[in-house]
Every structure is written in structure tokens, then in C-alpha cells.
Design an enzyme around this catalytic site. Structure first.
Site, PDB file in Angstrom:
ATOM      1  N   GLN A  82       0.835  -1.206   0.000  1.00  0.00           N
ATOM      2  CA  GLN A  82       0.000   0.000   0.000  1.00  0.00           C
ATOM      3  C   GLN A  82       0.868   1.254   0.000  1.00  0.00           C
ATOM      4  O   GLN A  82       0.606   2.223  -0.709  1.00  0.00           O
ATOM      5  CB  GLN A  82      -0.920  -0.016   1.232  1.00  0.00           C
ATOM      6  N   TRP A  83       1.913   1.213   0.807  1.00  0.00           N
ATOM      7  CA  TRP A  83       2.785   2.387   0.976  1.00  0.00           C
ATOM      8  C   TRP A  83       3.449   2.767  -0.354  1.00  0.00           C
ATOM      9  O   TRP A  83       3.558   3.937  -0.714  1.00  0.00           O
ATOM     10  CB  TRP A  83       3.851   2.039   2.024  1.00  0.00           C
ATOM     11  N   ARG A  87       4.074   7.571  -4.822  1.00  0.00           N
ATOM     12  CA  ARG A  87       5.257   7.644  -5.684  1.00  0.00           C
ATOM     13  C   ARG A  87       6.194   8.790  -5.346  1.00  0.00           C
ATOM     14  O   ARG A  87       7.273   8.886  -5.898  1.00  0.00           O
ATOM     15  CB  ARG A  87       4.785   7.762  -7.143  1.00  0.00           C
ATOM     16  N   GLU A  93      14.513  -0.884  -0.417  1.00  0.00           N
ATOM     17  CA  GLU A  93      14.006  -1.962   0.443  1.00  0.00           C
ATOM     18  C   GLU A  93      14.976  -3.137   0.456  1.00  0.00           C
ATOM     19  O   GLU A  93      15.657  -3.399  -0.547  1.00  0.00           O
ATOM     20  CB  GLU A  93      12.626  -2.420  -0.079  1.00  0.00           C
ATOM     21  N   SER A  95      16.387  -6.744   0.034  1.00  0.00           N
ATOM     22  CA  SER A  95      16.065  -7.691  -1.029  1.00  0.00           C
ATOM     23  C   SER A  95      16.241  -9.116  -0.529  1.00  0.00           C
ATOM     24  O   SER A  95      17.320  -9.485  -0.053  1.00  0.00           O
ATOM     25  CB  SER A  95      16.972  -7.469  -2.239  1.00  0.00           C
ATOM     26  N   ARG A  97      16.496 -11.455  -2.412  1.00  0.00           N
ATOM     27  CA  ARG A  97      17.379 -12.134  -3.365  1.00  0.00           C
ATOM     28  C   ARG A  97      18.797 -12.163  -2.802  1.00  0.00           C
ATOM     29  O   ARG A  97      19.579 -13.049  -3.098  1.00  0.00           O
ATOM     30  CB  ARG A  97      17.377 -11.408  -4.707  1.00  0.00           C
ATOM     31  N   ARG A 174      11.850 -17.511  -1.788  1.00  0.00           N
ATOM     32  CA  ARG A 174      11.039 -16.468  -1.128  1.00  0.00           C
ATOM     33  C   ARG A 174       9.605 -16.415  -1.644  1.00  0.00           C
ATOM     34  O   ARG A 174       8.743 -15.804  -1.010  1.00  0.00           O
ATOM     35  CB  ARG A 174      11.682 -15.092  -1.322  1.00  0.00           C
ATOM     36  N   HIS A 192       5.568  18.214   2.435  1.00  0.00           N
ATOM     37  CA  HIS A 192       4.329  18.363   1.661  1.00  0.00           C
ATOM     38  C   HIS A 192       3.804  16.990   1.222  1.00  0.00           C
ATOM     39  O   HIS A 192       2.613  16.686   1.372  1.00  0.00           O
ATOM     40  CB  HIS A 192       4.573  19.264   0.449  1.00  0.00           C
ATOM     41  N   ARG A 201      -3.732   8.011   4.503  1.00  0.00           N
ATOM     42  CA  ARG A 201      -3.503   6.797   5.300  1.00  0.00           C
ATOM     43  C   ARG A 201      -3.862   6.938   6.776  1.00  0.00           C
ATOM     44  O   ARG A 201      -3.776   5.954   7.518  1.00  0.00           O
ATOM     45  CB  ARG A 201      -2.054   6.325   5.131  1.00  0.00           C
TER      46      ARG A 201
HETATM   47  C1  LIG Z   1      -8.218   3.857   1.394  1.00  0.00           C
HETATM   48  C2  LIG Z   1      -7.483   3.553   0.127  1.00  0.00           C
HETATM   49  C3  LIG Z   1      -7.887   2.508  -0.671  1.00  0.00           C
HETATM   50  C4  LIG Z   1      -7.211   2.208  -1.854  1.00  0.00           C
HETATM   51  N1  LIG Z   1      -7.631   1.156  -2.620  1.00  0.00           N
HETATM   52  C5  LIG Z   1      -6.968   0.854  -3.756  1.00  0.00           C
HETATM   53  C6  LIG Z   1      -7.376  -0.255  -4.574  1.00  0.00           C
HETATM   54  O1  LIG Z   1      -8.333  -0.948  -4.272  1.00  0.00           O
HETATM   55  N2  LIG Z   1      -6.657  -0.540  -5.681  1.00  0.00           N
HETATM   56  C7  LIG Z   1      -5.580   0.218  -6.068  1.00  0.00           C
HETATM   57  O2  LIG Z   1      -4.964  -0.062  -7.104  1.00  0.00           O
HETATM   58  N3  LIG Z   1      -5.174   1.275  -5.322  1.00  0.00           N
HETATM   59  C8  LIG Z   1      -5.831   1.606  -4.182  1.00  0.00           C
HETATM   60  N4  LIG Z   1      -5.403   2.663  -3.422  1.00  0.00           N
HETATM   61  C9  LIG Z   1      -4.212   3.401  -3.839  1.00  0.00           C
HETATM   62  C10 LIG Z   1      -4.587   4.746  -4.514  1.00  0.00           C
HETATM   63  O3  LIG Z   1      -5.291   4.525  -5.723  1.00  0.00           O
HETATM   64  C11 LIG Z   1      -3.323   5.574  -4.789  1.00  0.00           C
HETATM   65  O4  LIG Z   1      -2.494   4.858  -5.683  1.00  0.00           O
HETATM   66  C12 LIG Z   1      -2.530   5.854  -3.543  1.00  0.00           C
HETATM   67  O5  LIG Z   1      -3.363   6.342  -2.531  1.00  0.00           O
HETATM   68  C13 LIG Z   1      -1.450   6.885  -3.838  1.00  0.00           C
HETATM   69  O6  LIG Z   1      -2.069   8.124  -4.086  1.00  0.00           O
HETATM   70  P1  LIG Z   1      -1.434   9.190  -5.048  1.00  0.00           P
HETATM   71  O7  LIG Z   1      -1.302   8.668  -6.437  1.00  0.00           O
HETATM   72  O8  LIG Z   1      -2.235  10.450  -4.862  1.00  0.00           O
HETATM   73  O9  LIG Z   1       0.004   9.382  -4.351  1.00  0.00           O
HETATM   74  P2  LIG Z   1       1.410   9.718  -4.969  1.00  0.00           P
HETATM   75  O10 LIG Z   1       1.910   8.644  -5.855  1.00  0.00           O
HETATM   76  O11 LIG Z   1       2.258  10.079  -3.782  1.00  0.00           O
HETATM   77  O12 LIG Z   1       1.189  10.981  -5.820  1.00  0.00           O
HETATM   78  C14 LIG Z   1       0.841  12.227  -5.253  1.00  0.00           C
HETATM   79  C15 LIG Z   1       0.282  13.071  -6.370  1.00  0.00           C
HETATM   80  O13 LIG Z   1       1.330  13.324  -7.300  1.00  0.00           O
HETATM   81  C16 LIG Z   1       0.828  13.252  -8.615  1.00  0.00           C
HETATM   82  N5  LIG Z   1       1.548  12.180  -9.337  1.00  0.00           N
HETATM   83  C17 LIG Z   1       2.563  11.411  -8.850  1.00  0.00           C
HETATM   84  N6  LIG Z   1       3.024  10.587  -9.798  1.00  0.00           N
HETATM   85  C18 LIG Z   1       2.287  10.826 -10.898  1.00  0.00           C
HETATM   86  C19 LIG Z   1       2.276  10.277 -12.205  1.00  0.00           C
HETATM   87  N7  LIG Z   1       3.128   9.339 -12.600  1.00  0.00           N
HETATM   88  N8  LIG Z   1       1.355  10.740 -13.064  1.00  0.00           N
HETATM   89  C20 LIG Z   1       0.491  11.697 -12.715  1.00  0.00           C
HETATM   90  N9  LIG Z   1       0.442  12.263 -11.493  1.00  0.00           N
HETATM   91  C21 LIG Z   1       1.337  11.831 -10.602  1.00  0.00           C
HETATM   92  C22 LIG Z   1      -0.675  13.043  -8.521  1.00  0.00           C
HETATM   93  O14 LIG Z   1      -1.309  14.277  -8.494  1.00  0.00           O
HETATM   94  C23 LIG Z   1      -0.835  12.411  -7.165  1.00  0.00           C
HETATM   95  O15 LIG Z   1      -2.098  12.635  -6.606  1.00  0.00           O
HETATM   96  C24 LIG Z   1      -6.083   2.979  -2.244  1.00  0.00           C
HETATM   97  C25 LIG Z   1      -5.686   4.050  -1.445  1.00  0.00           C
HETATM   98  C26 LIG Z   1      -6.362   4.336  -0.257  1.00  0.00           C
HETATM   99  C27 LIG Z   1      -5.884   5.496   0.595  1.00  0.00           C
END
Ligand SMILES: Cc1cc2nc3c(=O)[nH]c(=O)nc-3n(C[C@H](O)[C@H](O)[C@H](O)COP(=O)(O)OP(=O)(O)OC[C@H]3O[C@@H](n4cnc5c(N)ncnc54)[C@H](O)[C@@H]3O)c2cc1C
Length: 249
Positions: A82-83, A87, A93, A95, A97, A174, A192, A201
Site C-alpha cells: 500500500q505504501w 510515488r 528496500e 532484497s 534475493r 522467497r 508536503h 492513510r
Molecule cells: C483507502 C485507500 C484505498 C485504496 N484502494 C486501492 C485499490 O483498491 N486498488 C488500487 O490499485 N489502489 C488503491 N489505493 C491506492 C490509490 O489509488 C493511490 O495509488 C494511492 O493512494 C497513492 O495516491 P497518489 O497517487 O495520490 O500518491 P502519490 O503517488 O504520492 O502521488 C501524489 C500526487 O502526485 C501526482 N503524481 C505522482 N506521480 C504521478 C504520475 N506518474 N502521473 C500523474 N500524477 C502523478 C498526482 O497528483 C498524485 O495525486 C487505495 C488508497 C487508499 C488510501
């Protein structure tokens, strides 16, 4: 900065603040450079705090990027799954391996097993009051669930060790390990982007286990930039009532 650097999370995990750069003053300085007055930062704490609150309320987010932190995190693999969706952290992390993973896996407390929520498909419902007969029954069932989880995880680790003993390469052995297995990473993020992570989260819809890690990050960030983190709690986390956790003491 207050000395607290490491917070234990779940049964074997932790979050440790390895290093950081900047503070509330860096946020204020970065904001004031916009009008060529960065030299005023730190002279009047009241005005600095007002500015931080203004920045947070008005989503003038870039000054918060002036603070960055590196955390060492030990968590189960399902938490990392999830973490790592976030991105804007930079990650490294361990490994499996390169080295054999230690025999450590996550088991929830019986009181945190809960039942599948009926009004939200992704979350579980946890009791806070365990006094009723129905609750005691649920607790007994949850203890059995934890026993089952323990047996299953142990069996997977036994197979893992057997495979290694037979000379199966680590990268293949693994593959039998469960997502409850503990792993370790270093994660670097600016304030930020940490706020973005925390807003998602710490939300009640996030899984309990990652919420525990988010709470630890919030506490450690509080030591680095207390006024910025307080402004975040009062503005962003208040949108879903998380601030009450603090105001109620
Ligand atoms: C309660 C909960 C349930 C979830 N359930 C699911 C699930 O069922 N399945 C699933 O797949 N995911 C799930 N997620 C993950 C979710 O879809 C997001 O991937 C995750 O929360 C990261 O959010 P983010 O993309 O805003 O964060 P970050 O990756 O930190 O990005 C922050 C912001 O930067 C911008 N950004 C960063 N990289 C890019 C890029 N390459 N292109 C465009 N904009 C970018 C966007 O504006 C983004 O909002 C869940 C998340 C939560 C909190």
C-alpha cells in the site's frame, strides 16, 4: 528537537527517523522569499505561526517541501504494497534475493481482527467495548483466527527454510513467503508529500495496520516541524475529524 526518534508499530515493526533537513523556520523562510523578506524568519514566532497557518489553509504548499525526512521502516509486506503506491517517496528496500529473511511475520491482536464491514467493502469493523457476551464470543473466535494465521505463516516459513536447505535459490525460495512477512526499507519524503500520504492513510477507510504507521510518522514529523504539522492536523485532518484525537487529549 525532542529525542524521540523511533516508534514501535504492530508486533515487530517500527518507524525510525534516520535524518531530516529543515524545520518550521525553513517553511517560513521559503514562503517569505516570495516577497524578498526571508531574513525576517524566526524574529517573531507569532507571525511565523500565522504564516504557516495561512499557507496550509490556502494550499500554498511548496514551502512545506523545504523540509525533508528519511525514515527506516520495518513493516509487513502487505503494508509496503500500500505504501509504495505513494510515488513521491524515494525508497530502498531489503532484497530477499540477497539475503535470507528472518522468521518474522505479523499477527494481529485478537481485538483487532474484527469482522467484515457491511457498509464499506474494503474495511473491517472493530469493537471498542468488549464487555457484552456477544463481544466475548467474538473475541474467542478472533483468538482462533490468530492461531490459524500463526500456523499458516509458520508452515510457509518452514517450507522457505526447507527450500533454502535444498539449495533452491533465494529469489525463488522467497516466493512461498506470505504478505505478513516483515520487510525493511528506507523512505525519504518532503513534508508536503508526507502530508498527502498522511491525509490518505490516517483516514478511517485506510487499513488499520498502515494507519498505525501513519500515526507514528505523524508523531515523528511533529518533532521536526511542530507548527506545520499542527496546521496540517487542524486544517486537513480536521476535514474528517482526526483533529479531535488531539483536542480531546
Ligand atoms: C483507502 C485507500 C484505498 C485504496 N484502494 C486501492 C485499490 O483498491 N486498488 C488500487 O490499485 N489502489 C488503491 N489505493 C491506492 C490509490 O489509488 C493511490 O495509488 C494511492 O493512494 C497513492 O495516491 P497518489 O497517487 O495520490 O500518491 P502519490 O503517488 O504520492 O502521488 C501524489 C500526487 O502526485 C501526482 N503524481 C505522482 N506521480 C504521478 C504520475 N506518474 N502521473 C500523474 N500524477 C502523478 C498526482 O497528483 C498524485 O495525486 C487505495 C488508497 C487508499 C488510501
Amino acid at each position: 528537537m525532542n529525542e524521540l526518534r523511533q516508534i514501535g508499530v504492530l508486533d515487530h515493526g517500527y518507524v525510525r527517523l534516520v535524518e531530516f533537513m529543515g524545520s518550521d523556520l525553513s517553511v517560513v523562510r521559503s514562503a517569505r522569499v516570495s516577497y524578498n523578506a526571508e531574513w525576517r524568519a524566526g524574529e517573531d514566532q507569532g507571525s511565523d505561526i500565522r504564516l504557516i497557518n495561512y499557507l496550509m489553509k490556502n494550499k500554498h504548499t511548496s514551502p512545506f517541501e523545504a523540509v525533508s525526512m528519511t525514515f527506516e521502516v520495518k513493516a509487513p509486506i502487505f503494508v509496503f504494497r500500500q505504501w509504495h503506491r505513494h510515488r513521491t517517496f524515494s525508497y530502498n528496500e531489503i532484497s530477499a534475493r540477497y539475503s535470507q529473511l528472518p522468521d518474522e511475520f505479523y499477527l494481529p491482536e485478537p481485538t483487532e481482527v474484527g469482522i467484515q464491514s457491511t457498509d464499506n467493502k474494503q474495511v473491517r469493523t472493530l469493537r471498542t467495548d468488549w464487555t457484552s457476551e456477544e463481544a466475548k464470543d467474538e473475541l474467542r473466535r478472533s483468538e482462533e483466527v490468530v492461531d490459524l494465521l500463526r500456523d499458516t505463516n509458520r508452515a510457509a516459513f518452514e517450507t522457505y527454510k526447507q527450500l533454502l536447505k535444498r539449495g533452491v535459490p533465494r529469489e525463488l525460495a522467497r516466493t512461498v513467503l506470505p504478505v505478513a512477512t516483515y520487510s525493511k526499507m528506507f523512505a525519504t519524503v518532503n513534508l508536503h508529500n508526507l502530508f498527502r500520504f498522511l491525509k490518505l492513510r490516517l483516514h478511517p477507510h485506510a487499513q488499520v495496520e498502515i494507519r498505525r504507521y501513519a500515526e507514528a510518522l505523524l508523531q515523528l514529523a511533529m518533532r521536526v516541524a511542530p507548527h506545520s504539522v499542527t496546521a496540517f492536523i487542524n486544517t486537513e485532518l480536521a476535514t474528517y475529524g482526526y483533529d479531535q484525537k488531539y483536542t480531546q487529549g
